[in-house]
Design a protein around this motif. Structure first.
Motif, PDB file in Angstrom:
ATOM      1  N   SER A  16       0.825  -1.207   0.000  1.00 36.57           N
ATOM      2  CA  SER A  16       0.000   0.000   0.000  1.00 36.57           C
ATOM      3  C   SER A  16       0.859   1.258   0.000  1.00 36.57           C
ATOM      4  O   SER A  16       0.518   2.261  -0.620  1.00 36.57           O
ATOM      5  CB  SER A  16      -0.963   0.008   1.188  1.00 36.57           C
ATOM      6  N   TYR A  17       2.004   1.215   0.666  1.00 41.85           N
ATOM      7  CA  TYR A  17       2.900   2.373   0.682  1.00 41.85           C
ATOM      8  C   TYR A  17       3.477   2.622  -0.714  1.00 41.85           C
ATOM      9  O   TYR A  17       3.529   3.754  -1.186  1.00 41.85           O
ATOM     10  CB  TYR A  17       4.035   2.167   1.687  1.00 41.85           C
ATOM     11  N   ALA A  19       2.226   1.972  -3.551  1.00 38.39           N
ATOM     12  CA  ALA A  19       1.202   2.398  -4.502  1.00 38.39           C
ATOM     13  C   ALA A  19       0.694   3.819  -4.225  1.00 38.39           C
ATOM     14  O   ALA A  19      -0.066   4.352  -5.023  1.00 38.39           O
ATOM     15  CB  ALA A  19       0.034   1.419  -4.456  1.00 38.39           C
ATOM     16  N   ARG A  20       1.112   4.414  -3.114  1.00 40.37           N
ATOM     17  CA  ARG A  20       0.612   5.749  -2.766  1.00 40.37           C
ATOM     18  C   ARG A  20       1.082   6.794  -3.757  1.00 40.37           C
ATOM     19  O   ARG A  20       2.202   6.751  -4.246  1.00 40.37           O
ATOM     20  CB  ARG A  20       1.084   6.161  -1.366  1.00 40.37           C
ATOM     21  N   LYS A  21       0.212   7.727  -4.051  1.00 39.93           N
ATOM     22  CA  LYS A  21       0.552   8.873  -4.885  1.00 39.93           C
ATOM     23  C   LYS A  21       1.055   9.984  -3.980  1.00 39.93           C
ATOM     24  O   LYS A  21       0.560  10.190  -2.876  1.00 39.93           O
ATOM     25  CB  LYS A  21      -0.667   9.368  -5.666  1.00 39.93           C
ATOM     26  N   ALA A  45      -8.063  10.719   2.346  1.00 45.58           N
ATOM     27  CA  ALA A  45      -7.465   9.647   1.544  1.00 45.58           C
ATOM     28  C   ALA A  45      -6.792   8.570   2.379  1.00 45.58           C
ATOM     29  O   ALA A  45      -6.493   7.500   1.868  1.00 45.58           O
ATOM     30  CB  ALA A  45      -6.451  10.230   0.566  1.00 45.58           C
ATOM     31  N   ASP A  47      -4.220   6.244   3.876  1.00 45.17           N
ATOM     32  CA  ASP A  47      -2.884   5.810   3.456  1.00 45.17           C
ATOM     33  C   ASP A  47      -2.715   5.735   1.940  1.00 45.17           C
ATOM     34  O   ASP A  47      -1.724   5.251   1.447  1.00 45.17           O
ATOM     35  CB  ASP A  47      -2.527   4.477   4.093  1.00 45.17           C
ATOM     36  N   LYS A  48      -3.680   6.256   1.187  1.00 39.96           N
ATOM     37  CA  LYS A  48      -3.581   6.227  -0.272  1.00 39.96           C
ATOM     38  C   LYS A  48      -2.740   7.372  -0.826  1.00 39.96           C
ATOM     39  O   LYS A  48      -2.319   7.334  -1.973  1.00 39.96           O
ATOM     40  CB  LYS A  48      -4.972   6.264  -0.890  1.00 39.96           C
ATOM     41  N   LEU A  49      -2.504   8.413  -0.013  1.00 42.53           N
ATOM     42  CA  LEU A  49      -1.715   9.561  -0.451  1.00 42.53           C
ATOM     43  C   LEU A  49      -0.563   9.828   0.502  1.00 42.53           C
ATOM     44  O   LEU A  49      -0.695   9.664   1.712  1.00 42.53           O
ATOM     45  CB  LEU A  49      -2.566  10.832  -0.508  1.00 42.53           C
TER      46      LEU A  49
END
Length: 118
Positions: A16-17, A19-21, A45, A47-49
């Motif tokens: 997940s880290y 893939a973060r933007k 967001a 942990d997605k950003l």
């Protein structure tokens, strides 16, 4: 066998880290607008950003009214301090830069390479 399990666990945790933007919010003083935008983006967001903020002329401290307003939304910004654009970009080039107001004139993105290498 245990080593493979550990490596798999690490890979799962890091997926997940990786893939973060990375998004950077910029304004002049980094004391109100960019701080609020960055905090809301991070809050919504999760942990997605990977979010950073900066200013072309950073203030000495955050605007206390903004800190109070964000506290009403249950977002604690009291620990943050304004920082410059260079500090906001220190962890690598962002995927997106959002400028607010006078930061448009700083044009920090000219020093960054775009995805197509230009």
């Amino acid at each position: 066998m245990a080593r493979e399990e550990v490596e798999q666990a690490v890979a799962t945790l890091m997926a997940s880290y990786a893939a973060r933007k990375r998004v950077v919010f910029l304004c002049r003083q980094n004391a109100v607008r960019s701080q609020m935008a960055g905090a809301f983006a991070q809050h919504l967001a999760g942990d997605k950003l990977d979010v950073a903020t900066g200013g072309s002329r950073p203030a000495e401290k955050l605007d206390p009214d903004m800190v109070s307003a964000m506290a009403e939304k249950k977002i604690d910004l009291a620990f943050r301090t304004p920082q410059g654009i260079e500090a906001a970009l220190a962890n690598g080039p962002p995927d997106v830069i959002v400028t607010m107001g006078a930061a448009q004139n700083a044009r920090p993105w000219r020093a960054l390479r775009t995805r197509n290498g230009t």
